[in-house]
Design an enzyme around this catalytic site. Structure first.
Site, PDB file in Angstrom:
ATOM      1  N   LYS A   7      33.571  49.961  80.158  1.00  0.00           N
ATOM      2  CA  LYS A   7      33.044  50.421  81.455  1.00  0.00           C
ATOM      3  C   LYS A   7      34.175  50.892  82.377  1.00  0.00           C
ATOM      4  O   LYS A   7      34.103  51.966  82.959  1.00  0.00           O
ATOM      5  CB  LYS A   7      32.248  49.300  82.156  1.00  0.00           C
ATOM      6  CG  LYS A   7      31.060  48.792  81.375  1.00  0.00           C
ATOM      7  CD  LYS A   7      30.293  47.713  82.124  1.00  0.00           C
ATOM      8  CE  LYS A   7      31.098  46.499  82.458  1.00  0.00           C
ATOM      9  NZ  LYS A   7      31.566  45.705  81.301  1.00  0.00           N
ATOM     10  N   ARG A  36      43.776  44.112  75.353  1.00  0.00           N
ATOM     11  CA  ARG A  36      43.817  44.904  76.596  1.00  0.00           C
ATOM     12  C   ARG A  36      45.049  44.577  77.438  1.00  0.00           C
ATOM     13  O   ARG A  36      45.426  43.432  77.601  1.00  0.00           O
ATOM     14  CB  ARG A  36      42.571  44.619  77.434  1.00  0.00           C
ATOM     15  CG  ARG A  36      42.661  45.219  78.835  1.00  0.00           C
ATOM     16  CD  ARG A  36      41.361  45.266  79.544  1.00  0.00           C
ATOM     17  NE  ARG A  36      40.784  43.953  79.768  1.00  0.00           N
ATOM     18  CZ  ARG A  36      39.575  43.768  80.268  1.00  0.00           C
ATOM     19  NH1 ARG A  36      38.822  44.802  80.573  1.00  0.00           N
ATOM     20  NH2 ARG A  36      39.112  42.564  80.450  1.00  0.00           N
ATOM     21  N   ARG A  59      32.201  34.724  78.579  1.00  0.00           N
ATOM     22  CA  ARG A  59      31.777  35.932  79.327  1.00  0.00           C
ATOM     23  C   ARG A  59      30.696  36.675  78.548  1.00  0.00           C
ATOM     24  O   ARG A  59      29.737  37.185  79.126  1.00  0.00           O
ATOM     25  CB  ARG A  59      32.982  36.845  79.583  1.00  0.00           C
ATOM     26  CG  ARG A  59      33.863  36.335  80.708  1.00  0.00           C
ATOM     27  CD  ARG A  59      35.225  36.990  80.703  1.00  0.00           C
ATOM     28  NE  ARG A  59      35.159  38.431  80.848  1.00  0.00           N
ATOM     29  CZ  ARG A  59      36.150  39.258  80.511  1.00  0.00           C
ATOM     30  NH1 ARG A  59      37.273  38.781  80.014  1.00  0.00           N
ATOM     31  NH2 ARG A  59      36.016  40.545  80.691  1.00  0.00           N
ATOM     32  N   ARG A  66      24.707  42.608  88.096  1.00  0.00           N
ATOM     33  CA  ARG A  66      24.825  41.800  86.884  1.00  0.00           C
ATOM     34  C   ARG A  66      23.687  40.806  86.755  1.00  0.00           C
ATOM     35  O   ARG A  66      23.647  40.049  85.776  1.00  0.00           O
ATOM     36  CB  ARG A  66      26.132  41.023  86.950  1.00  0.00           C
ATOM     37  CG  ARG A  66      27.234  41.534  86.045  1.00  0.00           C
ATOM     38  CD  ARG A  66      28.426  40.669  86.321  1.00  0.00           C
ATOM     39  NE  ARG A  66      29.394  40.631  85.287  1.00  0.00           N
ATOM     40  CZ  ARG A  66      30.458  41.421  85.236  1.00  0.00           C
ATOM     41  NH1 ARG A  66      30.627  42.376  86.114  1.00  0.00           N
ATOM     42  NH2 ARG A  66      31.339  41.257  84.284  1.00  0.00           N
ATOM     43  N   ARG A 108      44.879  40.018  81.370  1.00  0.00           N
ATOM     44  CA  ARG A 108      44.044  39.297  82.329  1.00  0.00           C
ATOM     45  C   ARG A 108      43.841  37.852  81.900  1.00  0.00           C
ATOM     46  O   ARG A 108      43.636  37.564  80.727  1.00  0.00           O
ATOM     47  CB  ARG A 108      42.684  40.004  82.475  1.00  0.00           C
ATOM     48  CG  ARG A 108      42.679  41.023  83.583  1.00  0.00           C
ATOM     49  CD  ARG A 108      41.460  41.892  83.613  1.00  0.00           C
ATOM     50  NE  ARG A 108      40.179  41.215  83.500  1.00  0.00           N
ATOM     51  CZ  ARG A 108      39.006  41.841  83.534  1.00  0.00           C
ATOM     52  NH1 ARG A 108      38.966  43.155  83.701  1.00  0.00           N
ATOM     53  NH2 ARG A 108      37.881  41.181  83.411  1.00  0.00           N
TER      54      ARG A 108
HETATM   55  P1  AP5 Z   1      37.548  48.172  79.497  1.00  0.00           P
HETATM   56  O1  AP5 Z   1      37.287  49.569  79.898  1.00  0.00           O
HETATM   57  O2  AP5 Z   1      38.555  47.381  80.268  1.00  0.00           O
HETATM   58  O3  AP5 Z   1      36.167  47.374  79.349  1.00  0.00           O
HETATM   59  P2  AP5 Z   1      35.158  46.846  80.458  1.00  0.00           P
HETATM   60  O4  AP5 Z   1      33.793  47.073  79.948  1.00  0.00           O
HETATM   61  O5  AP5 Z   1      35.496  47.392  81.812  1.00  0.00           O
HETATM   62  O6  AP5 Z   1      35.510  45.308  80.370  1.00  0.00           O
HETATM   63  P3  AP5 Z   1      35.730  44.233  81.513  1.00  0.00           P
HETATM   64  O7  AP5 Z   1      36.283  43.014  80.803  1.00  0.00           O
HETATM   65  O8  AP5 Z   1      36.575  44.733  82.649  1.00  0.00           O
HETATM   66  O9  AP5 Z   1      34.306  44.002  81.971  1.00  0.00           O
HETATM   67  P4  AP5 Z   1      33.743  42.779  82.595  1.00  0.00           P
HETATM   68  O10 AP5 Z   1      32.423  43.277  82.952  1.00  0.00           O
HETATM   69  O11 AP5 Z   1      33.758  41.512  81.816  1.00  0.00           O
HETATM   70  O12 AP5 Z   1      34.821  42.439  83.737  1.00  0.00           O
HETATM   71  P5  AP5 Z   1      34.777  42.565  85.309  1.00  0.00           P
HETATM   72  O13 AP5 Z   1      36.129  42.871  85.775  1.00  0.00           O
HETATM   73  O14 AP5 Z   1      33.625  43.426  85.724  1.00  0.00           O
HETATM   74  O15 AP5 Z   1      37.979  48.203  77.935  1.00  0.00           O
HETATM   75  C1  AP5 Z   1      38.347  47.019  77.251  1.00  0.00           C
HETATM   76  C2  AP5 Z   1      39.519  47.351  76.280  1.00  0.00           C
HETATM   77  O16 AP5 Z   1      39.029  48.230  75.267  1.00  0.00           O
HETATM   78  C3  AP5 Z   1      40.709  48.081  76.938  1.00  0.00           C
HETATM   79  O17 AP5 Z   1      41.890  47.614  76.365  1.00  0.00           O
HETATM   80  C4  AP5 Z   1      40.478  49.578  76.585  1.00  0.00           C
HETATM   81  O18 AP5 Z   1      41.703  50.287  76.469  1.00  0.00           O
HETATM   82  C5  AP5 Z   1      39.767  49.463  75.237  1.00  0.00           C
HETATM   83  N1  AP5 Z   1      38.778  50.528  75.027  1.00  0.00           N
HETATM   84  C6  AP5 Z   1      37.914  51.045  75.944  1.00  0.00           C
HETATM   85  N2  AP5 Z   1      37.120  51.968  75.359  1.00  0.00           N
HETATM   86  C7  AP5 Z   1      37.491  52.025  74.051  1.00  0.00           C
HETATM   87  C8  AP5 Z   1      37.029  52.794  72.942  1.00  0.00           C
HETATM   88  N3  AP5 Z   1      36.032  53.673  73.066  1.00  0.00           N
HETATM   89  N4  AP5 Z   1      37.635  52.591  71.748  1.00  0.00           N
HETATM   90  C9  AP5 Z   1      38.645  51.688  71.602  1.00  0.00           C
HETATM   91  N5  AP5 Z   1      39.123  50.931  72.633  1.00  0.00           N
HETATM   92  C10 AP5 Z   1      38.546  51.108  73.837  1.00  0.00           C
HETATM   93  O19 AP5 Z   1      34.356  41.082  85.731  1.00  0.00           O
HETATM   94  C11 AP5 Z   1      35.273  40.004  85.615  1.00  0.00           C
HETATM   95  C12 AP5 Z   1      34.642  38.764  86.246  1.00  0.00           C
HETATM   96  O20 AP5 Z   1      34.382  38.989  87.647  1.00  0.00           O
HETATM   97  C13 AP5 Z   1      33.287  38.315  85.687  1.00  0.00           C
HETATM   98  O21 AP5 Z   1      33.439  37.524  84.514  1.00  0.00           O
HETATM   99  C14 AP5 Z   1      32.713  37.536  86.876  1.00  0.00           C
HETATM  100  O22 AP5 Z   1      33.305  36.255  86.974  1.00  0.00           O
HETATM  101  C15 AP5 Z   1      33.185  38.350  88.073  1.00  0.00           C
HETATM  102  N6  AP5 Z   1      32.205  39.406  88.452  1.00  0.00           N
HETATM  103  C16 AP5 Z   1      32.404  40.750  88.406  1.00  0.00           C
HETATM  104  N7  AP5 Z   1      31.306  41.395  88.820  1.00  0.00           N
HETATM  105  C17 AP5 Z   1      30.382  40.444  89.132  1.00  0.00           C
HETATM  106  C18 AP5 Z   1      29.036  40.491  89.585  1.00  0.00           C
HETATM  107  N8  AP5 Z   1      28.414  41.652  89.802  1.00  0.00           N
HETATM  108  N9  AP5 Z   1      28.388  39.328  89.792  1.00  0.00           N
HETATM  109  C19 AP5 Z   1      29.013  38.143  89.600  1.00  0.00           C
HETATM  110  N10 AP5 Z   1      30.271  38.019  89.152  1.00  0.00           N
HETATM  111  C20 AP5 Z   1      30.961  39.156  88.912  1.00  0.00           C
END
Ligand code: AP5
Length: 217
Positions: A15, A129, A173, A90, A162
């Site tokens: 994402k 990552r 997660r 979410r 991270r």
């Molecule tokens: P990346 O693009 O970083 O993936 P992502 O889907 O953004 O993963 P996140 O871990 O950031 O998502 P998340 O939803 O768990 O975390 P968030 O920060 O929102 O890609 C991942 C890896 O794959 C990278 O190394 C990239 O290079 C590689 N890659 C990408 N595309 C590829 C491809 N096509 N092929 C090969 N490799 C590829 O949330 C973190 C925490 O915050 C949550 O756990 C929660 O505690 C809190 N939080 C955030 N939002 C909320 C909410 N709305 N409500 C409550 N708590 C929340």
């Protein structure tokens, strides 16, 4: 009419990677709830201290806190023409709050691209990552490596892993995603706004599929 897009999918599906590319192409702000929480943690705000307790365990931050933070961001002037939301909503409660909030501006979520990949792919991606400290640019040691290990290609800052990418936290997660966030797939499907996209393809192929959905002309 303003374009509000919600990028939906499990942790590690890509994402953040795709949101940075799309937001630039569509010239709308990229709003990542995770990045906003991490910014608050870095700045040691009260919100950051609260969020950190949940994030280190891989749990969701409570809805009222998260909704308040997104409301504050979406009411900033740069979001008038729309925004690309990554990681929010979410829960069903967050989705309903988003509908109500956008209705206040005369807008609505127009499109929900839903990226999919198997759990084993997600774990592999998150464990390799590396993220840039300055601006959150995202790399992967195998799939999208930086030219110099440990250094961001785009701004030269340090790359770090991270805290919540530790294996046991990643597994939690993914579990939390299936329990609390996956119901949004049906929620948006029923509204006719969901577009499923295979996230297990090279980055450029996923971008092309996303652009075809969000920018069909
Ligand atoms: P990346 O693009 O970083 O993936 P992502 O889907 O953004 O993963 P996140 O871990 O950031 O998502 P998340 O939803 O768990 O975390 P968030 O920060 O929102 O890609 C991942 C890896 O794959 C990278 O190394 C990239 O290079 C590689 N890659 C990408 N595309 C590829 C491809 N096509 N092929 C090969 N490799 C590829 O949330 C973190 C925490 O915050 C949550 O756990 C929660 O505690 C809190 N939080 C955030 N939002 C909320 C909410 N709305 N409500 C409550 N708590 C929340």
């Amino acid at each position: 009419m303003a374009t509000y897009i919600v990028l939906l999918g499990p942790p590690g599906v890509g994402k953040g990677t795709q949101a940075k590319i799309l937001a630039e192409r569509l010239a709308i702000p990229h709003i990542s709830s995770g990045d906003l929480f991490r910014e608050n943690i870095k700045n040691q705000t009260e919100l950051g201290r609260l969020a950190q307790a949940y994030m280190t365990k891989g749990e969701l931050v409570p809805d009222e806190v998260t909704i308040g933070m997104i409301r504050a961001r979406l009411t900033m002037p740069d979001c008038k023409g729309g925004a690309l939301l990554d990681g929010f909503p979410r829960t069903i409660r967050q989705a309903e709050a988003l509908e109500a909030l956008l209705a206040e501006f005369g807008g609505r979520v127009s499109c929900v691209p839903y990226l999919t990949a198997e759990p084993a792919v997600l774990v592999d991606r998150l464990s390799g990552r590396w993220t840039c400290r300055a601006q959150g640019h995202i790399f992967h040691e195998k799939y999208n490596p930086p030219q110099t290990p440990g250094i961001c290609d785009l701004d030269g800052s340090e790359l770090y892993q991270r805290e919540d990418d530790k294996r046991e936290t990643v597994e939690n997660r993914i579990r939390v995603y299936f329990e609390q966030t996956a119901p949004l797939v049906e929620y948006y499907r029923r509204l006719g706004r969901l577009f499923e996209i295979n996230g297990d393809q090279p980055i450029e192929a996923v971008t092309a599929a996303l652009l075809a959905v969000v920018n069909p002309s």
